[in-house]
Design an enzyme around this catalytic site. Structure first.
Site, mmCIF file in Angstrom:
data_model
loop_
_atom_site.group_PDB
_atom_site.id
_atom_site.type_symbol
_atom_site.label_atom_id
_atom_site.label_comp_id
_atom_site.label_asym_id
_atom_site.label_seq_id
_atom_site.Cartn_x
_atom_site.Cartn_y
_atom_site.Cartn_z
ATOM 1 N N ALA A 96 47.186 30.501 36.022
ATOM 2 C CA ALA A 96 46.722 30.370 37.410
ATOM 3 C C ALA A 96 45.235 30.664 37.452
ATOM 4 O O ALA A 96 44.712 31.431 36.634
ATOM 5 C CB ALA A 96 47.474 31.336 38.312
ATOM 6 N N LYS B 237 53.996 38.831 21.908
ATOM 7 C CA LYS B 237 52.922 38.255 22.727
ATOM 8 C C LYS B 237 51.584 38.890 22.337
ATOM 9 O O LYS B 237 50.556 38.209 22.262
ATOM 10 C CB LYS B 237 53.241 38.499 24.210
ATOM 11 N N ASN C 259 42.413 36.004 21.028
ATOM 12 C CA ASN C 259 41.454 36.389 22.069
ATOM 13 C C ASN C 259 40.099 36.843 21.534
ATOM 14 O O ASN C 259 39.064 36.272 21.897
ATOM 15 C CB ASN C 259 42.071 37.452 22.983
HETATM 16 N N1 NAP Z 1 45.382 34.077 35.316
HETATM 17 C C1 NAP Z 1 46.214 33.680 34.359
HETATM 18 O O1 NAP Z 1 46.392 32.472 34.120
HETATM 19 C C2 NAP Z 1 47.006 34.686 33.572
HETATM 20 C C3 NAP Z 1 48.028 34.219 32.730
HETATM 21 C C4 NAP Z 1 48.795 35.132 32.044
HETATM 22 C C5 NAP Z 1 48.549 36.486 32.165
HETATM 23 N N2 NAP Z 1 47.543 36.917 32.965
HETATM 24 C C6 NAP Z 1 47.318 38.365 33.073
HETATM 25 O O2 NAP Z 1 47.682 38.803 34.385
HETATM 26 C C7 NAP Z 1 46.861 39.901 34.759
HETATM 27 C C8 NAP Z 1 46.166 39.566 36.076
HETATM 28 O O3 NAP Z 1 45.301 38.471 35.799
HETATM 29 P P1 NAP Z 1 44.611 37.607 36.926
HETATM 30 O O4 NAP Z 1 44.097 36.391 36.268
HETATM 31 O O5 NAP Z 1 45.518 37.475 38.092
HETATM 32 O O6 NAP Z 1 43.381 38.560 37.285
HETATM 33 P P2 NAP Z 1 42.548 38.599 38.627
HETATM 34 O O7 NAP Z 1 42.470 37.248 39.217
HETATM 35 O O8 NAP Z 1 41.296 39.354 38.336
HETATM 36 O O9 NAP Z 1 43.481 39.473 39.568
HETATM 37 C C9 NAP Z 1 43.506 40.852 39.625
HETATM 38 C C10 NAP Z 1 43.414 41.200 41.092
HETATM 39 O O10 NAP Z 1 43.740 42.556 41.286
HETATM 40 C C11 NAP Z 1 42.839 43.069 42.250
HETATM 41 N N3 NAP Z 1 42.785 44.526 42.130
HETATM 42 C C12 NAP Z 1 42.164 45.265 41.189
HETATM 43 N N4 NAP Z 1 42.350 46.580 41.426
HETATM 44 C C13 NAP Z 1 43.104 46.657 42.560
HETATM 45 C C14 NAP Z 1 43.608 47.733 43.338
HETATM 46 N N5 NAP Z 1 43.348 49.004 43.018
HETATM 47 N N6 NAP Z 1 44.325 47.458 44.447
HETATM 48 C C15 NAP Z 1 44.559 46.174 44.819
HETATM 49 N N7 NAP Z 1 44.100 45.101 44.124
HETATM 50 C C16 NAP Z 1 43.383 45.352 43.011
HETATM 51 C C17 NAP Z 1 41.531 42.405 41.906
HETATM 52 O O11 NAP Z 1 40.631 42.503 42.977
HETATM 53 P P3 NAP Z 1 39.056 42.590 42.650
HETATM 54 O O12 NAP Z 1 38.724 41.308 41.962
HETATM 55 O O13 NAP Z 1 38.489 42.752 44.013
HETATM 56 O O14 NAP Z 1 38.901 43.800 41.770
HETATM 57 C C18 NAP Z 1 42.005 40.976 41.655
HETATM 58 O O15 NAP Z 1 42.106 40.255 42.870
HETATM 59 C C19 NAP Z 1 45.885 40.124 33.592
HETATM 60 O O16 NAP Z 1 46.400 41.096 32.732
HETATM 61 C C20 NAP Z 1 45.865 38.767 32.899
HETATM 62 O O17 NAP Z 1 45.504 38.828 31.539
HETATM 63 C C21 NAP Z 1 46.764 36.053 33.684
#
Ligand code: NAP
Length: 324
Positions: free
Chosen positions: A148, A202, A210
């Site tokens: 995503a 994984k 990475n």
């Molecule tokens: N995106 C992908 O395709 C994907 C696929 C597989 C796995 N993952 C894994 O899933 C996890 C999340 O990834 P993501 O891509 O979704 O990251 P992301 O877009 O950065 O989402 C994380 C969210 O959490 C928010 N956040 C941080 N601290 C918080 C708190 N204390 N309270 C409430 N919200 C908070 C962040 O807000 P701010 O930005 O304002 O800090 C951000 O909106 C990671 O470990 C990633 O490796 C992602």
């Protein structure tokens, strides 16, 4: 009590209450999947927000067929945390690995002991600290290979399909109704009696792909080149040794085959760590190679290659954070 209010009370009682921490790419994707399967109001979902007051937020989602939908989502502000969190039956934590502890710290004390927590981030490690913070809540862990991307803060696009593997880690088990809801809403999701081997497998892919793609500024496919074979084999061999010390038996040859399959299947992709380094963002290295280094030191095992990869990425991060 009238018949209508009785049935409303019954529904409120049986309707799973799910809260998501982290309205990022994965948080919004999971929200969308839980709510789009929610035709008969089977789930009540909200986001736990860091803002003071609660608000309704319009979220746009683009699916893999490029169709867009928009819906209102409830963001629970700090003023309403205590009464909302007390009702939460499942808290799904969708922040980056390095954000998990800070995100949970102010929240965990407001959760009912009957609430269940699910960590859904890349890498490993935060679960060790989270399990020390629990006040009776059960803890499950998961990993997703769905993709995503946030187009803007409130617009997320799904970029790939993939499996989501979930399973219990400690404490009380997840309520069966909540678990069934989760598995029926997230495509290709599966529950594992023993989730740990899945997470280590994984991790092996992340440990190999990475950091190297970030250090060498390349797409995943370039790691198929002979020049990377020794370092990939060494990094995964160390992971297998550390996992064995944790009583997780992994098959080195099988893992290496899987790593090269992923390199081939995602040849044109840039890894998340590559993108983080290119955009000068903090990476999840601590929960990837850093976790191997940490666990190796606990078992007095050498993990030289993971240490080198960890140090290289940390140096890159320090380079740009000191320029900021
Ligand atoms: N995106 C992908 O395709 C994907 C696929 C597989 C796995 N993952 C894994 O899933 C996890 C999340 O990834 P993501 O891509 O979704 O990251 P992301 O877009 O950065 O989402 C994380 C969210 O959490 C928010 N956040 C941080 N601290 C918080 C708190 N204390 N309270 C409430 N919200 C908070 C962040 O807000 P701010 O930005 O304002 O800090 C951000 O909106 C990671 O470990 C990633 O490796 C992602």
């Amino acid at each position: 009590m009238s018949l209508i209010s009785q049935s409303a009370a019954d529904e409120a009682h049986t309707q799973p209450q799910i809260s998501i921490v982290g309205a990022g790419a994965i948080g919004q994707l999971i929200y969308q999947q839980l709510s789009s399967a929610n035709h008969s109001n089977a789930v009540s979902i909200n986001f736990i927000s860091r803002t003071e007051t609660s608000q309704q937020q319009s979220l746009t989602f683009t699916n893999l067929a490029q169709q867009q939908t928009t819906q209102m989502a409830e963001f629970v502000g700090r003023n309403d945390w205590s009464h909302k969190l007390l009702k939460t039956q499942l808290l799904i934590v969708c922040v980056k690995a390095y954000q998990v502890i800070a995100a949970l710290k102010p929240i965990i004390k407001l959760l009912s002991p009957n609430c269940h927590i699910l960590l859904l981030h890349n890498g490993m490690g935060p679960h060790l600290d989270v399990s020390q913070m629990l006040n009776g809540q059960g803890l499950s862990l998961g990993t997703t290979s769905q993709g995503a991307l946030k187009q803007s803060p409130w617009h997320t696009a799904q970029t790939g399909q993939g499996v989501t593997q979930l399973g219990a880690f400690s404490g009380a088990l997840m309520n069966e109704t909540v678990k069934r809801t989760l598995l029926s809403c997230i495509p290709q999701s599966q529950w594992y009696e023993d989730i740990m081997p899945m997470l280590w497998q994984k991790l092996a892919i992340n440990v190999a792909i990475n950091p190297l793609t970030a250090i060498h500024n390349c797409r995943n496919g370039e790691l198929a080149a002979e020049q990377y074979r020794n370092i990939i084999t060494a990094a995964v061999t160390e992971l297998v040794q550390v996992a064995a010390a944790e009583s997780i038996v992994l098959d080195l040859e099988g893992l290496l085959t899987r790593v090269y399959q992923v390199i081939e299947l995602t040849a044109s992709n840039y890894s998340s760590m590559h993108q983080d380094v290119q955009h000068q963002r903090k990476t999840e290295i601590e929960a990837i190679n850093g976790f191997i280094v940490l666990m190796a030191s606990r078992h007095t095992i050498r993990a030289e290659i993971n240490q080198q990869l960890f140090a290289s990425i940390t140096a890159l991060e320090q380079g740009y954070s000191s320029n900021a």
